[in-house]
Design a protein around this motif. Sequence first.
Motif, PDB file in Angstrom:
ATOM      1  N   TYR A 299       7.995 -21.946   1.966  1.00 51.66           N
ATOM      2  CA  TYR A 299       7.641 -23.223   1.325  1.00 51.66           C
ATOM      3  C   TYR A 299       8.531 -23.428   0.110  1.00 51.66           C
ATOM      4  O   TYR A 299       8.421 -22.706  -0.881  1.00 51.66           O
ATOM      5  CB  TYR A 299       6.165 -23.181   0.935  1.00 51.66           C
ATOM      6  CG  TYR A 299       5.632 -24.406   0.238  1.00 51.66           C
ATOM      7  CD1 TYR A 299       5.146 -25.491   0.963  1.00 51.66           C
ATOM      8  CD2 TYR A 299       5.592 -24.474  -1.152  1.00 51.66           C
ATOM      9  CE1 TYR A 299       4.636 -26.608   0.318  1.00 51.66           C
ATOM     10  CE2 TYR A 299       5.083 -25.585  -1.805  1.00 51.66           C
ATOM     11  CZ  TYR A 299       4.611 -26.648  -1.072  1.00 51.66           C
ATOM     12  OH  TYR A 299       4.105 -27.751  -1.712  1.00 51.66           O
TER      13      TYR A 299
ATOM     14  N   SER B  93      10.124 -25.627  -3.044  1.00 47.23           N
ATOM     15  CA  SER B  93       9.839 -26.707  -3.980  1.00 47.23           C
ATOM     16  C   SER B  93      10.675 -26.497  -5.241  1.00 47.23           C
ATOM     17  O   SER B  93      10.874 -25.352  -5.663  1.00 47.23           O
ATOM     18  CB  SER B  93       8.345 -26.739  -4.339  1.00 47.23           C
ATOM     19  OG  SER B  93       8.071 -27.767  -5.271  1.00 47.23           O
TER      20      SER B  93
ATOM     21  N   PHE C 238       6.921 -25.481  -9.525  1.00 41.48           N
ATOM     22  CA  PHE C 238       5.613 -24.936  -9.161  1.00 41.48           C
ATOM     23  C   PHE C 238       4.739 -24.917 -10.413  1.00 41.48           C
ATOM     24  O   PHE C 238       5.085 -24.281 -11.409  1.00 41.48           O
ATOM     25  CB  PHE C 238       5.728 -23.518  -8.603  1.00 41.48           C
ATOM     26  CG  PHE C 238       6.276 -23.446  -7.205  1.00 41.48           C
ATOM     27  CD1 PHE C 238       5.438 -23.527  -6.103  1.00 41.48           C
ATOM     28  CD2 PHE C 238       7.639 -23.313  -6.990  1.00 41.48           C
ATOM     29  CE1 PHE C 238       5.940 -23.461  -4.820  1.00 41.48           C
ATOM     30  CE2 PHE C 238       8.157 -23.245  -5.715  1.00 41.48           C
ATOM     31  CZ  PHE C 238       7.307 -23.321  -4.614  1.00 41.48           C
TER      32      PHE C 238
ATOM     33  N   TYR D  71       7.171 -26.597 -14.139  1.00 38.01           N
ATOM     34  CA  TYR D  71       6.751 -27.833 -13.480  1.00 38.01           C
ATOM     35  C   TYR D  71       6.896 -28.975 -14.468  1.00 38.01           C
ATOM     36  O   TYR D  71       6.906 -28.781 -15.684  1.00 38.01           O
ATOM     37  CB  TYR D  71       5.294 -27.739 -13.020  1.00 38.01           C
ATOM     38  CG  TYR D  71       4.330 -27.521 -14.173  1.00 38.01           C
ATOM     39  CD1 TYR D  71       3.699 -28.593 -14.793  1.00 38.01           C
ATOM     40  CD2 TYR D  71       4.084 -26.240 -14.672  1.00 38.01           C
ATOM     41  CE1 TYR D  71       2.850 -28.395 -15.865  1.00 38.01           C
ATOM     42  CE2 TYR D  71       3.242 -26.043 -15.749  1.00 38.01           C
ATOM     43  CZ  TYR D  71       2.628 -27.114 -16.340  1.00 38.01           C
ATOM     44  OH  TYR D  71       1.798 -26.925 -17.414  1.00 38.01           O
TER      45      TYR D  71
ATOM     46  N   ALA E 209       2.451 -28.274  -5.615  1.00 39.08           N
ATOM     47  CA  ALA E 209       3.035 -27.069  -5.030  1.00 39.08           C
ATOM     48  C   ALA E 209       2.251 -25.827  -5.443  1.00 39.08           C
ATOM     49  O   ALA E 209       2.002 -24.927  -4.630  1.00 39.08           O
ATOM     50  CB  ALA E 209       4.499 -26.943  -5.440  1.00 39.08           C
TER      51      ALA E 209
ATOM     52  N   HIS F 183      -0.931 -25.770  -3.565  1.00 39.86           N
ATOM     53  CA  HIS F 183      -0.655 -25.428  -2.160  1.00 39.86           C
ATOM     54  C   HIS F 183      -0.604 -23.907  -1.995  1.00 39.86           C
ATOM     55  O   HIS F 183      -1.200 -23.355  -1.059  1.00 39.86           O
ATOM     56  CB  HIS F 183       0.678 -26.055  -1.748  1.00 39.86           C
ATOM     57  CG  HIS F 183       0.913 -26.109  -0.269  1.00 39.86           C
ATOM     58  ND1 HIS F 183       0.871 -27.268   0.455  1.00 39.86           N
ATOM     59  CD2 HIS F 183       1.189 -25.139   0.633  1.00 39.86           C
ATOM     60  CE1 HIS F 183       1.118 -27.023   1.730  1.00 39.86           C
ATOM     61  NE2 HIS F 183       1.317 -25.725   1.860  1.00 39.86           N
TER      62      HIS F 183
ATOM     63  N   GLY G  98       6.387 -18.804  -1.247  1.00 39.50           N
ATOM     64  CA  GLY G  98       6.924 -19.893  -2.047  1.00 39.50           C
ATOM     65  C   GLY G  98       8.339 -19.580  -2.494  1.00 39.50           C
ATOM     66  O   GLY G  98       8.668 -18.421  -2.773  1.00 39.50           O
TER      67      GLY G  98
ATOM     68  N   GLY H 296      11.373 -21.084  -5.165  1.00 37.61           N
ATOM     69  CA  GLY H 296      11.739 -22.036  -6.203  1.00 37.61           C
ATOM     70  C   GLY H 296      12.796 -21.453  -7.115  1.00 37.61           C
ATOM     71  O   GLY H 296      13.467 -20.478  -6.777  1.00 37.61           O
TER      72      GLY H 296
ATOM     73  N   ASN I 230       9.277 -29.233   0.223  1.00 35.81           N
ATOM     74  CA  ASN I 230       8.423 -30.109  -0.578  1.00 35.81           C
ATOM     75  C   ASN I 230       9.329 -31.059  -1.355  1.00 35.81           C
ATOM     76  O   ASN I 230       9.786 -30.751  -2.439  1.00 35.81           O
ATOM     77  CB  ASN I 230       7.567 -29.252  -1.527  1.00 35.81           C
ATOM     78  CG  ASN I 230       6.480 -30.043  -2.220  1.00 35.81           C
ATOM     79  OD1 ASN I 230       5.865 -30.917  -1.619  1.00 35.81           O
ATOM     80  ND2 ASN I 230       6.234 -29.734  -3.483  1.00 35.81           N
TER      81      ASN I 230
ATOM     82  N   ASN J  73      -2.824 -35.424  -0.068  1.00 34.42           N
ATOM     83  CA  ASN J  73      -2.857 -34.290  -0.988  1.00 34.42           C
ATOM     84  C   ASN J  73      -4.295 -33.914  -1.355  1.00 34.42           C
ATOM     85  O   ASN J  73      -5.230 -34.703  -1.180  1.00 34.42           O
ATOM     86  CB  ASN J  73      -2.093 -34.611  -2.272  1.00 34.42           C
ATOM     87  CG  ASN J  73      -0.592 -34.564  -2.090  1.00 34.42           C
ATOM     88  OD1 ASN J  73      -0.092 -33.998  -1.111  1.00 34.42           O
ATOM     89  ND2 ASN J  73       0.134 -35.147  -3.022  1.00 34.42           N
TER      90      ASN J  73
END
Length: 850
Positions: free
Chosen positions: A109, A111, A114, A123, A131, A134, A147, A149, A280, A414
Motif C-alpha cells: 500500500y 502513499s 501517513f 502527513y 492512509a 487504513h 505500507g 512511504g 493511494n 472512506n
Amino acid sequence: MKAIRTFTVRPVLAESLAPLDRLASNWRWSWSRATHALFASMDPALWDEIGANPARMLGALGQERLDELARDDEFVARVREEDERLTAYLEGDRWFQRLEGDKPVHIAYFSPEFGVDGSLPQYSGGLGILAGDHLKSASDLGVPLTGVGLFYRAGYFRQSIGDDGWQRESYPLLDPYGLGLTLLRDRDGAPVEIALDLPGDRRLHARVWVADIGRIPLLLLDSETPSNSDEMRRVTDRLYGGGGEHRLLQELLLGVGGVRAVRAWSELTGRPAPDVYHTNEGHAGFQGLERMSELITHDGLSYDEALAQVRAGTVFTTHTPVPAGIDRFPRDLIADYLASGLFQGLDAGRAISLGLETWDGGDQGVFNMAVLGLHLGQHANGVSVLHGEVSRGMFGMLWPGVDTDEVPITSITNGVHAPTWVHPALKAVSEQAWGDAHTDTHDWTDRGVVTDAELWGVRQQMKGELVAEARRRVAASVSNGHTPAWVEDLLDPEVLTIGFARRVPTYKRLTLMLRDPERLTRLLTDPERPVQIVIGGKSHPADDSGKILIQQLVRFSRDPKVRGRIVFLPDYDITLAKDLYPGCDVWLNNPLRPLEACGTSGMKAALNGALNLSILDGWWDEWYDGENGWAIPTADTASNDEERDDAEAAALYDLIEHQLVPRFYEREGGIPLRWLEMVRHTMTELGKKATSDRMVRDYVQRLYVPAAAHDVALRANEFLEARAVAAFVARVREAWGRVSIASVDSSGIPQQAQAGDTLEVRADVRLDGLSPDDVAVELLYGATNQDDALSRDHSVYRLSPGESAADGATVFSGTLPLSLTGTFGYTVRVRPAHPQLVSPVELGLVTYAS
C-alpha cells in the motif's frame, strides 16, 4: 544557539521492564487505551510535555525513575499484561484469516503521507490521515498489508500565526530513533539501502525505516544517508516542500524505491512478494513502471505482456475531484528520466504515453500522474459515491466512446479508525455498556443501556476538555508572554459549539461563515442562546490565497466584540483533532460542491456524538438522512461564485439560527432530549458504516481479492495468461476500426407492445478477422427519457453468435421477454470480451449500432 543535530539517548531497561521497548516501538499504543495509559502513568506531566510518545518517554524519563518503576510490582505486572495483550493481538487469527476462499497473500500500500499519530508528523491532511487509518484497520482485521512511504526529516510544517494574522511555517528536524522507528538492516547488520540511477550520472540512495503499526509494517524511505550527495540528501527533506524536479524525485523514490524496499523487506522477513499493489493517489504511480521493468528484464516478458501483468494486480485510488490537485510534470523532464536507464528494458516512448494527456483539450506537453495511475491500475476507485461519479466524468476521456456512467472507476467510501478517534471517555462508556469499543455494533438509541444523563455528561466532559485546550493554546501563542484576562473566559462549555478544521484550499471556503459578519456577530453574541465556533487549519506554504483566508478569519476572531466566541487554534494536527472532534456539538463543512472527495473529519466528529452541518458533498451526500444533522442547500442555479456564496452563507445562518440553536437550547431537566435523540441516531447509524474497518473490508472483498485473483491467473504457467491477454488486446486494437454492426432487425413485437410480449433481435456484425469469441454483442434496454436516451439503470442482455450471413458478417441473436412497462428503448453494441477484463468497456473499444 541551535544544535546542528539532535538525537535521543535511550536508557537501560531492567529485565522486568524490557517489554516496554516492544510496546513503545509498536504504534498500536496510539489506539490502545490501556497501553497509552501505561506510559502516561510513568509521569503524567512529562508525558504531556514530550508529546505523548512512548519512545520519547523512555528517553526523557531518566534512569532513576525507570529503576524506581522496575521495583514497583504493580507497574511491572501491568507491563507484563500489556505485553501479553500485544502478543495475542499480533499472533491471533482475525477477520481476514477467517475469510473463506482465495485471497491476497500480501498487499503493498503506497502513499506519499501517513497520519498515524501526532508525534509522527508525516502527513498534511486527509490523504495521510486516511492512509494511517487504513493501516490501523488492516492491522485490526489481520489483512497482510505493508505500507510504503517516505520519511520526511522535517515532516510537513509547524504552523504559527503572527500578530498580523498571517500563517508562518517552521520545520523542526525529526529524529527517527527518538520516534520509535527502527532501521531495516540486512542479515549482517548493515543498513539496507535502495539506489536509483538518475540522469546526469547521479545516484539517489535511501535507507528504510520501519514503523510497526500493530501487525502492519510501514516502510519509510529516507534519503538522509552518507551515500548521497548533499543534493540527494534533500530529496526527503519535507512533505510537499518543493516543486518540479524535487517533487519528481520524491515520487520516483516512493514508487521505484518503494517497490525495491518491499522486495528487500520480503526477502529479509520471508514474506511472500506482493500480489496486489495499491497506490493511494497518483504520487506512487512509478511503482507500475518499476514492476514492468522487472518483468521485462527478469522474466522475459514483452512490454505489452508486462503491462497486462502489472495492471492485473494494481489498485488505484483517486482522491481529488480537482484537476489542480493532480501532480503533472513537463513531458521533457519525464522523457529524460525514462531515457536514463532507471527503468531497464522499458520502451521509453511507449512508457511516457501512459501518462500523457492525449485527448482533445489535454496538454500533451505534460505527464499526468493520475492518468498514469489509471492506465496502470486495472482496478480503480473514488472515495465516495459522489466522488466516483465525479471521477468517471473527470477521467472519462481515457475511455472514448464509453458512456460516463460506465467508465471503469468504482467507489469505496472512506471511513475512520474508531479506536483512534473516539474519545477515551466515550470509549469507557462503550466498554461499560457493551463490553467493547466497537462502534459498528452499538445501539445508542437504547436509553436503558446508556441514560440521557450519562450520555450528556460525557459529551459535556469532552467539550470542557476542548475549552481548556483552546485556552491553553491561545495563552501559549500570545507573543509577549503575558496572558490577557479575556483568555480565561475564552469559550464556554455550556454554549452550542461548532467546529471547523481542515486544510485550507480556497474551495473548502474557510471564510464562508464571514459572508455576513454582522449576522454572524449576532449569532455569536446572543445574550440568551449564543453560538461559539472553534476553527483550525493549515494552508500549503506556497498557497497565499489560503493564507489570506486564514488571516481574514483570525482578524475577525480578534475583534473584542466576538473574541470569546470564535477562536482560531494554530497548528492543527492529529493531537489537536483528538480534542476538537469530541468537544464540538456540531461539525461544519461547506466546500464548493462537488469538490470534496469525501471529507472524513465529519465522520470522526459523528462517532463522538457531534451532528454534521454540511453541504451535500462527499460522504454526507450519501449518508445524510435528516436525523444525523443538517444539509446546507446548494445554490446550483447561481449565476456566479459571489451569488452562490451569498446564498449558501445565508442558508447556513438560517439553519444555525432557526434549527440548531432552538433544538440545542430546548431542555428538560437541563438536558436537550431532542438533540440527544439525533446524537443517539447519529452514533448508531454512522457507527455502522463510517469506520475504516468497513472501508478496508470493502477494499479486500471488492478490489484486493479480484486483483489478487487476476494477478495469480496471469502469472501462472510462466505468465501464459499474461501473454494471452497481451496478444488479445493487440489483436482487437488492430482490428477494431473495421468492426461494425451492419444491421439490426427485431421482430415479435406488435404495434402496441405489452408486458409478456417477446422481443427477438438479430444483429449482423462484421468482425473482420476477429472471432465471435473475441467479442460480446449486447442488447442494452430499459426505460428512456424524452431524448430517447436509456436510463442509467438499463439492463444488458448478451446475444448469442450463430451462422455467418451472406455478406460475411456474423449473426448474433437473442430473445427477450418484456417485463418493463412505460417508454421502452434498446440499442445494440459490440465490445471486446475476455475473462481477464474487469470492466466490459475496460479497453475503451465500443461500437454501437447506428
